[in-house]
Structures are given as structure tokens and as C-alpha cells.
Design an enzyme around this catalytic site. Structure first.
Site, short mmCIF file in Angstrom:
data_model
loop_
_atom_site.label_atom_id
_atom_site.label_comp_id
_atom_site.label_asym_id
_atom_site.label_seq_id
_atom_site.Cartn_x
_atom_site.Cartn_y
_atom_site.Cartn_z
N ARG A 153 0.85 -1.19 0.00
CA ARG A 153 0.00 0.00 0.00
C ARG A 153 0.88 1.24 0.00
O ARG A 153 1.70 1.40 0.91
CB ARG A 153 -0.86 -0.07 1.28
CG ARG A 153 -2.02 0.85 1.29
CD ARG A 153 -3.10 0.36 2.21
NE ARG A 153 -2.73 0.28 3.62
CZ ARG A 153 -3.59 0.44 4.61
NH1 ARG A 153 -4.86 0.67 4.36
NH2 ARG A 153 -3.22 0.33 5.86
N THR B 151 -0.87 7.56 -1.02
CA THR B 151 -2.17 7.41 -1.72
C THR B 151 -3.00 6.26 -1.17
O THR B 151 -4.20 6.18 -1.42
CB THR B 151 -1.93 7.14 -3.22
OG1 THR B 151 -1.24 5.88 -3.33
CG2 THR B 151 -1.12 8.24 -3.87
N ASP C 34 -2.09 -4.39 12.35
CA ASP C 34 -1.47 -4.78 11.09
C ASP C 34 -1.20 -6.28 11.12
O ASP C 34 -0.37 -6.77 11.89
CB ASP C 34 -0.16 -4.00 10.89
CG ASP C 34 0.42 -4.22 9.51
OD1 ASP C 34 0.56 -3.25 8.77
OD2 ASP C 34 0.71 -5.40 9.17
N ASP D 98 2.48 -7.39 10.54
CA ASP D 98 3.34 -7.09 11.69
C ASP D 98 3.07 -8.07 12.83
O ASP D 98 4.00 -8.50 13.51
CB ASP D 98 3.09 -5.66 12.20
CG ASP D 98 3.59 -4.61 11.22
OD1 ASP D 98 4.24 -4.99 10.23
OD2 ASP D 98 3.35 -3.42 11.47
#
Ligand code: URA
Length: 215
Positions: free
Chosen positions: A109, A113, A206, A209
Site C-alpha cells: 500500500r 495514496t 497490522d 506485523d
């Protein structure tokens, strides 16, 4: 049972999926347990998502007599995790369908943006196959839609594409269905919304993670 708003969506809210997901969401859960739970939850999701796989009749012999059994042609299945968090799911599907082909899609990602950038693509033959795309978090739906684009470009057909996620945001479901109304989505939970950073709320943080203990 299909979801009342989106007929393409199936929320697998079994007591076992709720239980395991609640442990996964907890910040106290470390990477080892998180990985194990992700594997187990994927088994449960895949059990539901594979319900539609076709079987063919086979002659077998039990210790008592001959009979006609049924088997799946799991060579006709492709599993495509989206790197990197999807890696935590592919072992679960492969356990159930050990002869499936495996490919990988790498998307990250963009920090500004938030749009998906493609950095890796290794897709097996998908024509005439049931394709299971794996990503634990269906957040904005942009990566999911891009992954389906890539599978379709490689010859996959929408009705035979299954998107398996552990947690989904309504925004992600809308986005994926608007781009690919023919895809089947299986998830263990439909959460409330995305936050300003496009993380799912309440979510689990996440997923990559938490799987691989990167801060
Ligand atoms: N990806 C994640 O890992 N978590 C989110 O909440 C959203 C996207």
C-alpha cells in the site's frame, strides 16, 4: 447462509471462529499464537468456502464391500496468497487441498495514496480452476480488487474466484463487489469501518506485523 446486504458475502460466524478471532484480536496475543490461530481460522473458512467444489464418483472398496465414493479433483484448485499477510493463510488451505497449485501476488500500500502497488506476480494456470485468494484483512478492497484483476487477466473466471479474509470492513466489501460482482467472499467477521489510516476498526492491527513481529 448468504449475507442480507451482499449476496456475494458469507460471514462464517461459528462459535469456533468467534472464539479464535477474539484471541487473535487481543494485543496480548504474541506472534506464535497469532500464526497458529490464523492457520486454524483459515481451516474453518476454507471448510465453508470449499462447500461448492465439485466431486466426482469413484469406485472404492471398503473392508466390507465395493461402493461408489466421491472425490475432489484438488489439482483443479489454485491458492493465491497476497504477500505478505496472506502467507499466514495458505498452509491452512493447502492442508485441506494438498494437490492444489500455489501462486503469489505481491502488493503493498503506497504510504501516501494508500493505493496498491504491484511488486510480485507468480500465478499458476488458473483457467478452469477454482481459485482461492487469501488475505487476512479486507480493508479498502483496493488490493483485493487488484488481485482479482490479476487472476482474471491470467484466465480465471469470477464465479470460480473465492476471496478468503479473516476480517473485512464494509468499505472493502463494497469496493470489491463493485469491481467484481461475480467473486465469492468468505470472511470470519464483518467489522464496523476503516479509520483515517485505512485500518479496520476494531480489527486486529497490522496483520503482517503481528504475524512476523515487525514493529
Ligand atoms: N491491513 C492490516 O493488516 N490491517 C488493517 O486493519 C487493514 C489493512
Amino acid at each position: 447462509m448468504k449475507h442480507e446486504k451482499w449476496e456475494q458475502l458469507r460471514v462464517v460466524d461459528h462459535p469456533l471462529t468467534k472464539h479464535k478471532l477474539s484471541i487473535m484480536r487481543d494485543t496480548q496475543t504474541g506472534p506464535k499464537e497469532f500464526r497458529e490461530l490464523l492457520y486454524e481460522l483459515t481451516l474453518l473458512l476454507a471448510y465453508e468456502a470449499t462447500y461448492c467444489l465439485k466431486t466426482h464418483e469413484v469406485q472404492i472398496e471398503t473392508p466390507i464391500c465395493r461402493m461408489v465414493g466421491e472425490k475432489i479433483e484438488d489439482k483443479d484448485v489454485a491458492i493465491v496468497p497476497i504477500l505478505r499477510a496472506g502467507l499466514g493463510m495458505f498452509e491452512g488451505v493447502l492442508t485441506l487441498l494438498p494437490n492444489a497449485s500455489v501462486g503469489y501476488i505481491g502488493l503493498y500500500r503506497d504510504a501516501v495514496t494508500h493505493l496498491p502497488i504491484e511488486y510480485y506476480c507468480k500465478i499458476p494456470v488458473v483457467r478452469e480452476k477454482d481459485v482461492f485468494i487469501l488475505d487476512p484483512m479486507l480493508a479498502t478492497g483496493q488490493s483485493a480488487a487488484r488481485a482479482v484483476d490479476m487472476i482474471k487477466r491470467a484466465g480465471g473466471t469470477g464465479e470460480r474466484i473465492f476471496f478468503l479474509s479473516i476480517i473485512s470492513a464494509p468499505e472493502g466489501i463494497e469496493e470489491l463487489i463493485s469491481k467484481h460482482p461475480d467473486v465469492n467472499i468468505f470472511t470470519a467477521a464483518l467489522d464496523e469501518r476503516l479509520n483515517e489510516n485505512d485500518y479496520i476498526v476494531p480489527g486486529l492491527g497490522d496483520a503482517g506485523d503481528r504475524l512476523y513481529k515487525t514493529p
